[in-house]
Design an enzyme around this catalytic site. Sequence first.
Site, mmCIF file in Angstrom:
data_model
loop_
_atom_site.group_PDB
_atom_site.id
_atom_site.type_symbol
_atom_site.label_atom_id
_atom_site.label_comp_id
_atom_site.label_asym_id
_atom_site.label_seq_id
_atom_site.Cartn_x
_atom_site.Cartn_y
_atom_site.Cartn_z
ATOM 1 C CB ALA A 48 2.879 8.097 0.699
ATOM 2 C CE1 TYR A 49 5.737 11.887 -1.007
ATOM 3 C CE2 TYR A 49 7.992 11.995 -1.788
ATOM 4 C CZ TYR A 49 6.996 12.452 -0.967
ATOM 5 O OH TYR A 49 7.250 13.491 -0.115
ATOM 6 C CG PHE A 50 2.643 4.471 -4.562
ATOM 7 C CD1 PHE A 50 2.561 3.292 -3.826
ATOM 8 C CD2 PHE A 50 1.729 5.475 -4.326
ATOM 9 C CE1 PHE A 50 1.568 3.127 -2.873
ATOM 10 C CE2 PHE A 50 0.729 5.318 -3.376
ATOM 11 C CZ PHE A 50 0.648 4.139 -2.645
#
Length: 125
Positions: A48-50
Site C-alpha cells: 500500500a505504500y507503493f
Amino acid sequence: MTTIILNDGNKIPAVGFGVFLIPADGPTYDAVRTALDAGYRHIDTAAAYFNEADVGRAVRDSGIPREEIFVTSKVAAEHKSYATAAQSIQKPAVPAFRLTWFKATPPFLSEPAGRTGPFRRRRST
C-alpha cells in the site's frame, strides 16, 4: 545490534526503518540506502505504500549480503486468504511470509483508548 528471536529461530533486528509516506521514484531509494549505510538491517514497507520496488532496488544496490537484511512488508488489505496473498506477492526476494489479519469485535471497538485500548495485553482465562 539488538535482535529478537522469532519462534522459527530466525532473528529480526529490534529496530527497523519504515518507509511509510516516503514517495517512490527516488526518495524511498535514497532513504533506504542512507538507512542501510547508517547500520539499519531491518526495513519495513508495504504494498500500500507503493514504494516496495525502490526498497528492493536499494537493498540490491547496497552491496550488503541479502541474508543480513530483514525486509518486512504487508500485502494489500483486499487479500483475505493465504492463496490470494501468495499470488499477490510473486516476488522471488520474499522467501517466506506470514498472513495475519485482525478482526475487531464490537466490544473491542467501543473500548476507550489508553490502558484498556486496542494494544493492551489480555490475560487468558
